[in-house]
Enzyme design. Structure first.
Site, short mmCIF file in Angstrom:
data_model
loop_
_atom_site.label_atom_id
_atom_site.label_comp_id
_atom_site.label_asym_id
_atom_site.label_seq_id
_atom_site.Cartn_x
_atom_site.Cartn_y
_atom_site.Cartn_z
N GLY A 117 0.84 -1.19 0.00
CA GLY A 117 0.00 0.00 0.00
C GLY A 117 0.87 1.24 0.00
O GLY A 117 0.77 2.08 -0.86
N PHE A 118 1.73 1.32 1.02
CA PHE A 118 2.71 2.40 1.13
C PHE A 118 2.06 3.77 1.15
O PHE A 118 2.64 4.76 0.69
CB PHE A 118 3.74 2.31 0.00
CG PHE A 118 4.18 0.90 -0.32
CD1 PHE A 118 4.49 0.02 0.70
CD2 PHE A 118 4.26 0.45 -1.62
CE1 PHE A 118 4.87 -1.28 0.43
CE2 PHE A 118 4.64 -0.86 -1.90
CZ PHE A 118 4.95 -1.72 -0.88
N GLY A 136 1.45 -6.77 3.71
CA GLY A 136 2.69 -7.41 3.31
C GLY A 136 3.76 -7.25 4.36
O GLY A 136 4.92 -7.61 4.18
N THR A 137 3.35 -6.69 5.50
CA THR A 137 4.30 -6.32 6.55
C THR A 137 4.54 -7.42 7.56
O THR A 137 5.57 -7.43 8.22
CB THR A 137 3.73 -5.10 7.29
OG1 THR A 137 2.32 -5.32 7.48
CG2 THR A 137 3.91 -3.84 6.48
N ALA A 154 1.49 -2.16 14.13
CA ALA A 154 1.95 -3.18 15.08
C ALA A 154 1.78 -2.70 16.51
O ALA A 154 1.33 -3.44 17.38
CB ALA A 154 3.41 -3.53 14.81
N ASN A 171 9.12 -9.45 15.77
CA ASN A 171 9.53 -10.55 14.90
C ASN A 171 10.77 -10.08 14.16
O ASN A 171 10.72 -9.17 13.34
CB ASN A 171 8.39 -10.91 13.92
CG ASN A 171 8.77 -12.04 12.97
OD1 ASN A 171 9.88 -12.12 12.47
ND2 ASN A 171 7.82 -12.93 12.73
N LYS A 196 7.81 0.17 18.92
CA LYS A 196 7.74 1.38 18.10
C LYS A 196 7.47 0.97 16.66
O LYS A 196 7.74 -0.17 16.28
CB LYS A 196 9.08 2.11 18.13
CG LYS A 196 9.33 2.97 19.36
CD LYS A 196 10.71 3.57 19.25
CE LYS A 196 11.04 4.40 20.48
NZ LYS A 196 12.44 4.83 20.44
N GLU A 228 8.43 2.60 8.40
CA GLU A 228 8.94 3.75 7.67
C GLU A 228 10.30 4.25 8.16
O GLU A 228 10.89 5.12 7.53
CB GLU A 228 7.91 4.89 7.74
CG GLU A 228 6.62 4.53 7.01
CD GLU A 228 5.46 5.45 7.36
OE1 GLU A 228 5.27 5.72 8.55
OE2 GLU A 228 4.75 5.88 6.43
MO1 MOS Z 1 1.66 5.15 5.22
S1 MOS Z 1 2.43 6.44 3.83
O1 MOS Z 1 0.83 6.05 6.40
O2 MOS Z 1 0.89 3.88 4.51
#
Ligand code: MOS
Length: 727
Positions: free
Chosen positions: A240-241, A466-467, A509, A614, A685, A689
């Site tokens: 998504g990003f 995808g994270t 998370a 993880n 945390k 990003e």
């Molecule tokens: Mo992010 S740029 O808040 O998916």
């Protein structure tokens, strides 16, 4: 049954005391096999009986009105069912966490590429053919499409601390440079897609969306129906990003067309559509000023930027976000200018703010170090503030100094030599450093945990883009309940489940993880009660409960389902303390003196990002961010035609996200152990990003070190590097 928890004070580090031992482990993603075998159902993968296909029609003018759509121009195409227009269609995706309908322009056109109708046909091919052939008559208006030519430009009030003017005039050494960065596309692999189906006045939407709790409200508001009549399903999302934070035009069009035609409608954006009408990251122009004493104490920090967006969007790229809390000074000043232009609207893309702000900011700091004759690592170390420079809040946890020192040691920083001193044939070699920083948040989230015997189910509308959400939520529940993670099923991405933060701003998370932990903790209390022991004496491991000299198998103890839901939200700790991920990026590059080509040879990111849930998914996130750092520094730039604003880089060949050939084999990530007690009840945390924030700066500083010349316009493509070498 429900538990509302507000983060008002640090919580015990219970995950460190629990005995299952799965937290932090590099567990494989449970959804991995489905993804690699093609059985994970992404939005467009579902076929429903009687389903038809919609393709968006894009406006071919910059601004004006749709006068007439000539449906007869496509009637002869076999399989075409209808050309649907509707006043409820949306101009662009909703901004992140909007929770309400985006601009609904009616027949107005606000940018070239705006979706203006959806052609529906029995096949995708017929719909696409008709969408391209459809005759549309417009009334056109003039509009500025570049920030330089815009007449609607507004400069905000400066945000300041200390006495900037006095500190600036008293500075012994100064840097004053202006940088530009290109517009960016999120460029998620999965194109935006939606399938809508109506039944009894309610709509079910399968769509690639990051935040279904908000998206549900956005769709309801768009359609003018009650949110209870909307269900959104997004169990798998192919990246998504930022581009899938908000409900998109394809989803609104699918819902509207499906309602009108009484059949399920699937709308998949073409790659070109994605570039045209999904929110971009604004291009930026940034003036950075540093002042310092000759001894290397920073006295002044100023970072002023200009960004753009279309009319009606409140979002402005938060360029100076990290500049405001990384280093201390006697005077700080930050001013933003927003130019309104008629082009693809701007919104959140991969670390909004830091990803481009830190390119310029960390490059300017590097230039200051050079002027001062002080090592860039040392200059950073010497200027770390005691508390947040703008508001005085203490940092919740900050190991930036450790990251810089540890990274310098590992990277061989001491041997880097003078700028322009290392050469291999036609290649000049250099090393660069930049700090990493990305503000950390806790967003209201709910999660439900159900335990029967030694099997648990976690349910939340949180997404996995995808994270690794499926993995980490299973690990949290498994740790708290003493289960093997394979005994925990995680159900995500369904708006009928308890509402979570969704995936955005790197807070997923923290937020969904905390809610899941708190729900599991409530179940622990019930297990203790069932066993007849005090909760704090309870140990859960491999399906066994022990406490106060009693022991029982969960299969005997929990014969009827224990169900608990918890909600977490930010509280006093977010006001009393400032939480951010920190780190240090190092890069080594080779610059070809005749072609200007830059090859990244190795990268190292040393990061402190709270508790790691993880180790494997965290590392993958960090490496992905660093690769985007390569993109922002060297390759990624959305180009628009300066005449009409239409996007000309409309595919992944012209908009170049780093490919394997661009990425060095040596991409190392090191996590320094940390617990952020003020962030949330699980001391984590955001990770997503932080990897990108600063990574590009290290590369740009490495170019300067390799060549002794600086590039100020990014990405530093070969033509720009050559121009700098020739200067
Ligand atoms: Mo992010 S740029 O808040 O998916």
């Amino acid at each position: 049954m429900k538990d509302h928890f507000t983060m008002d004070a640090p919580q015990p580090r219970l995950l460190d005391e629990m005995k299952q031992g799965v937290i932090g482990k590099p567990m494989d993603r449970p959804d991995g096999p489905q993804k690699v075998s093609g059985t994970a159902g992404y939005a467009a993968d579902h076929t429903t009986e009687n389903m038809v296909h919609g393709v968006l029609v894009r406006a071919t003018i910059t601004r004006g009105r749709v006068r007439q759509i000539d449906k007869s121009s496509v009637e002869a195409i076999d399989g075409v069912i209808d050309v649907v227009t509707d006043a409820r269609m949306i101009r662009n995706p909703a901004q992140g966490m909007a929770g309400s309908a985006p601009v609904q322009p009616g027949d107005a056109v606000h940018y070239h590429g705006q979706p203006i109708a959806v052609v529906v046909a029995e096949t995708f091919e017929a719909a696409r053919d008709a969408a391209q052939r459809l005759a549309v008559h417009y009334e056109t208006e003039e509009a500025a499409v570049t920030p330089d030519t815009s007449t609607d430009v507004e400069t905000g009030e400066p945000e300041t601390a200390g006495n900037f003017e006095a500190a600036w005039s008293g500075s012994e050494v100064t840097v004053d440079q202006t940088y530009t960065t290109g517009a960016h596309a999120a460029a998620a692999m999965e194109p935006h897609a939606a399938i809508a189906e109506w039944k009894d006045g309610a709509v079910t939407l399968r769509s690639a969306l990051q935040m279904v709790r908000f998206n549900k409200k956005e769709l309801a508001d768009t359609l003018g129906i009650d949110p209870s009549k909307v269900r959104i399903l997004a169990p798998f999302i192919g990246g998504g990003f930022g581009s899938k934070l908000g409900l998109g035009p394809e989803a609104a069009a699918a819902a509207i067309a499906a309602e009108k035609l009484g059949r399920p409608v699937r709308v998949v954006m073409t790659r070109q559509n994605v570039f045209d009408s999904v929110l971009r990251r604004s291009e930026t122009s940034q003036r950075v000023r540093f002042g310092a004493t000759k001894a290397g104490k920073i006295t002044v920090i100023a970072h002023d930027d200009r960004v753009s967006n279309i009319d009606g969007e409140g979002f402005a790229e938060p360029v100076t976000q990290a500049s405001q809390f990384l280093y201390g000074a006697d005077g700080l000043s930050f001013t933003q200018t927003l130019a309104r232009i008629a082009t693809t609207p701007a919104g959140s893309v991969r670390a909004p703010g830091e990803a481009v702000g830190m390119l310029a900011f960390e490059a300017a700091l590097d230039e200051l170090a050079e002027k001062l004759g002080i090592d860039p690592v040392q200059l950073r170390l010497d200027n770390l503030p005691e508390t947040h420079p703008m508001d005085g809040r203490p940092y919740s946890a900050r190991r930036l100094a450790d990251c810089l020192k540890d990274g310098a040691e590992r990277f061989g920083w001491a041997d880097r030599g003078a700028p322009g001193s290392r050469r291999e044939g036609d290649w000049q070699i250099g090393m660069g450093v930049a700090s990493a920083a990305r503000a950390n948040m806790l967003i209201k989230s709910s999660s439900r945990v159900r335990l029967t015997g030694n099997r648990a189910i976690v349910e939340t509308d949180m997404t996995d883009i995808g994270t690794g959400t499926y993995a980490i939520l299973a690990q949290i529940a498994a740790e708290a309940l003493g289960l093997d993670p394979s005994h925990v099923e995680v159900r995500l991405g369904d708006s009928d489940l308890p509402g979570a933060s969704g995936s955005g701003g790197s807070f997923g998370a923290n937020s969904a993880g905390s809610a899941t932990f708190l729900a599991a903790k409530k179940i622990r209390a019930r297990i203790a009660e069932a066993l007849g022991c005090a909760e704090d004496s309870l140990t859960l491991q491999n399906g066994l409960a022990r406490g106060d000299n009693k022991e029982a198998a969960l299969t005997d103890l929990v014969t009827e389902e224990f169900l608990e839901e918890a909600t977490v939200k930010a509280g006093k700790t977010s006001e009393s303390h400032f939480s951010s991920g920190f780190g240090a990026h190092f890069a080594e590059v080779a610059v070809h003196e005749w072609t200007g080509e830059v090859r990244v040879r190795r990268m190292l990111g040393v990061m402190s990002m709270g508790r790691i849930l993880n180790e494997k998914t965290a590392r993958s996130q960090a490496i992905g961010g660093m690769i985007w750092g390569i993109g922002s520094a060297l390759t990624e730039e959305m180009q628009s035609d300066p005449r009409d604003g239409h996007v000309v880089t409309r595919d992944l060949a012209n908009y170049h996200v780093p490919a394997h050939a661009d990425v060095p084999g040596q991409m190392e990530v090191v996590f320094l152990e940390e617990r952020d007690d003020y962030a949330n009840p699980i001391q984590t945390k955001g990770i997503g990003e932080l990897g990108i924030s600063g990574a590009g700066g290290a590369i740009l500083n490495a170019i300067a070190h390799a060549t002794g010349r600086r590039v100020y316009d990014y990405p530093a493509t070969p033509d720009r590097v050559l121009a700098a070498l020739d200067a």
